[in-house]
Design a protein around this motif. Sequence first.
Motif, PDB file in Angstrom:
ATOM      1  N   SER A 120       4.756   6.940   1.785  1.00 49.02           N
ATOM      2  CA  SER A 120       5.548   6.185   0.577  1.00 49.02           C
ATOM      3  C   SER A 120       6.843   6.348   0.654  1.00 49.02           C
ATOM      4  O   SER A 120       7.682   5.292   0.327  1.00 49.02           O
ATOM      5  CB  SER A 120       5.000   6.983  -0.607  1.00 49.02           C
ATOM      6  N   THR A 137       0.410  11.080   3.089  1.00 49.73           N
ATOM      7  CA  THR A 137       0.728  10.081   2.046  1.00 49.73           C
ATOM      8  C   THR A 137       2.157   9.869   1.460  1.00 49.73           C
ATOM      9  O   THR A 137       2.328   8.828   1.354  1.00 49.73           O
ATOM     10  CB  THR A 137      -0.127  10.611   0.864  1.00 49.73           C
ATOM     11  N   LYS A 156       8.012   2.883 -14.898  1.00 46.86           N
ATOM     12  CA  LYS A 156       8.390   3.114 -13.717  1.00 46.86           C
ATOM     13  C   LYS A 156       9.097   1.811 -12.845  1.00 46.86           C
ATOM     14  O   LYS A 156       9.924   2.402 -12.190  1.00 46.86           O
ATOM     15  CB  LYS A 156       6.966   3.329 -12.790  1.00 46.86           C
ATOM     16  N   VAL A 199       1.456  17.020  -3.129  1.00 44.52           N
ATOM     17  CA  VAL A 199       0.710  15.870  -2.338  1.00 44.52           C
ATOM     18  C   VAL A 199       0.682  15.892  -0.952  1.00 44.52           C
ATOM     19  O   VAL A 199       1.316  16.607  -0.405  1.00 44.52           O
ATOM     20  CB  VAL A 199       1.317  14.677  -3.050  1.00 44.52           C
ATOM     21  N   LEU A 225       2.422   1.605  -3.373  1.00 42.92           N
ATOM     22  CA  LEU A 225       1.527   1.805  -4.595  1.00 42.92           C
ATOM     23  C   LEU A 225       0.806   3.481  -4.544  1.00 42.92           C
ATOM     24  O   LEU A 225       0.450   3.994  -5.497  1.00 42.92           O
ATOM     25  CB  LEU A 225       0.149   1.007  -4.573  1.00 42.92           C
ATOM     26  N   VAL A 226       0.970   4.161  -3.292  1.00 44.87           N
ATOM     27  CA  VAL A 226       0.450   5.457  -3.252  1.00 44.87           C
ATOM     28  C   VAL A 226       1.346   6.223  -4.282  1.00 44.87           C
ATOM     29  O   VAL A 226       0.884   7.435  -4.930  1.00 44.87           O
ATOM     30  CB  VAL A 226       0.722   6.058  -1.716  1.00 44.87           C
ATOM     31  N   SER A 227       2.939   6.044  -4.560  1.00 48.09           N
ATOM     32  CA  SER A 227       3.659   6.794  -5.411  1.00 48.09           C
ATOM     33  C   SER A 227       3.417   6.516  -6.836  1.00 48.09           C
ATOM     34  O   SER A 227       3.766   7.102  -7.540  1.00 48.09           O
ATOM     35  CB  SER A 227       5.054   6.544  -5.001  1.00 48.09           C
ATOM     36  N   ASN A 228       2.637   5.455  -7.090  1.00 45.95           N
ATOM     37  CA  ASN A 228       2.253   5.146  -8.392  1.00 45.95           C
ATOM     38  C   ASN A 228       1.160   6.131  -9.016  1.00 45.95           C
ATOM     39  O   ASN A 228       1.024   6.202 -10.394  1.00 45.95           O
ATOM     40  CB  ASN A 228       1.493   3.498  -8.231  1.00 45.95           C
ATOM     41  N   ASN A 229       0.517   6.621  -8.230  1.00 44.26           N
ATOM     42  CA  ASN A 229      -0.373   7.820  -8.711  1.00 44.26           C
ATOM     43  C   ASN A 229       0.361   8.883  -9.033  1.00 44.26           C
ATOM     44  O   ASN A 229      -0.331  10.091  -9.850  1.00 44.26           O
ATOM     45  CB  ASN A 229      -1.568   7.968  -7.528  1.00 44.26           C
ATOM     46  N   LEU A 230       1.510   9.324  -8.750  1.00 46.73           N
ATOM     47  CA  LEU A 230       2.273  10.498  -8.931  1.00 46.73           C
ATOM     48  C   LEU A 230       2.607  10.678 -10.536  1.00 46.73           C
ATOM     49  O   LEU A 230       2.637   9.648 -11.132  1.00 46.73           O
ATOM     50  CB  LEU A 230       3.717  10.494  -8.270  1.00 46.73           C
ATOM     51  N   GLU A 231       2.844  11.866 -10.860  1.00 46.88           N
ATOM     52  CA  GLU A 231       3.268  12.137 -12.390  1.00 46.88           C
ATOM     53  C   GLU A 231       4.623  11.574 -12.269  1.00 46.88           C
ATOM     54  O   GLU A 231       5.369  11.527 -11.474  1.00 46.88           O
ATOM     55  CB  GLU A 231       3.113  13.643 -12.613  1.00 46.88           C
ATOM     56  N   LYS A 239       0.678  -1.258   0.031  1.00 46.58           N
ATOM     57  CA  LYS A 239      -0.081   0.204   0.008  1.00 46.58           C
ATOM     58  C   LYS A 239       0.971   1.284  -0.172  1.00 46.58           C
ATOM     59  O   LYS A 239       0.625   2.171  -0.646  1.00 46.58           O
ATOM     60  CB  LYS A 239      -1.014   0.049   1.216  1.00 46.58           C
TER      61      LYS A 239
END
Length: 195
Positions: free
Chosen positions: A66, A62, A100, A58, A15-21, A12
């Motif tokens: 990460s 969160t 990534k 961000v 995966l929070v960082s997967n949403n970053l640009e 978890k």
Amino acid sequence: MSGKVIKDSLRKELLVSNNLEDQAFADLIDNVFEILTSTLKIDDLEQNVADFVEKSGVKAKTIESSFRGWLSLFRDTQKANTDLKTLFEELKEIGFPKGKAQFVLKKYKEHEQNLSKVLIGNTFVVNEIVDMEWKFGVSAGSNEFRKTGESFLQLRLVLQQGSQKKESFMELTLPQFYSFLKEMEKAKACMEAMS
């Protein structure tokens, strides 16, 4: 190595960082490696995280989570001597896109040698031996018949732990001493190779 590198508890947080640009993700990974390979003080590290939060926009909680996840993953990967292919496959398996995952591996490979140096350095710096005294002896009596007449070595170590000194005592049989000596020689050779 058996078992997964990416533990369920880290999934978890990573995966929070997967949403970053892409650029924010790259900056996050760069910051994590800077933290892992530098000798910055805690205040400086916290400032790095705060600067990243401000720059990326961000939520702080969160990103902090990460950061912790990536720090743990890279430390675990280094300690377990995990091959990069396994790390790559697990990153894709938990949901990171190929690009990534490849970026993470590229950065890990760039910093792998420094990570090893820091890991070894931290291991030995934590308890630096300041002084040592030793005595050989022979046991004259024991509650076990086999132990009577056996040689032993007593060590008194003075260890530097941060700003404090601590005494540590050890008693070793000769086979234990020779095993200990062999491990110390291996550590010395490893340290010399890394210097």
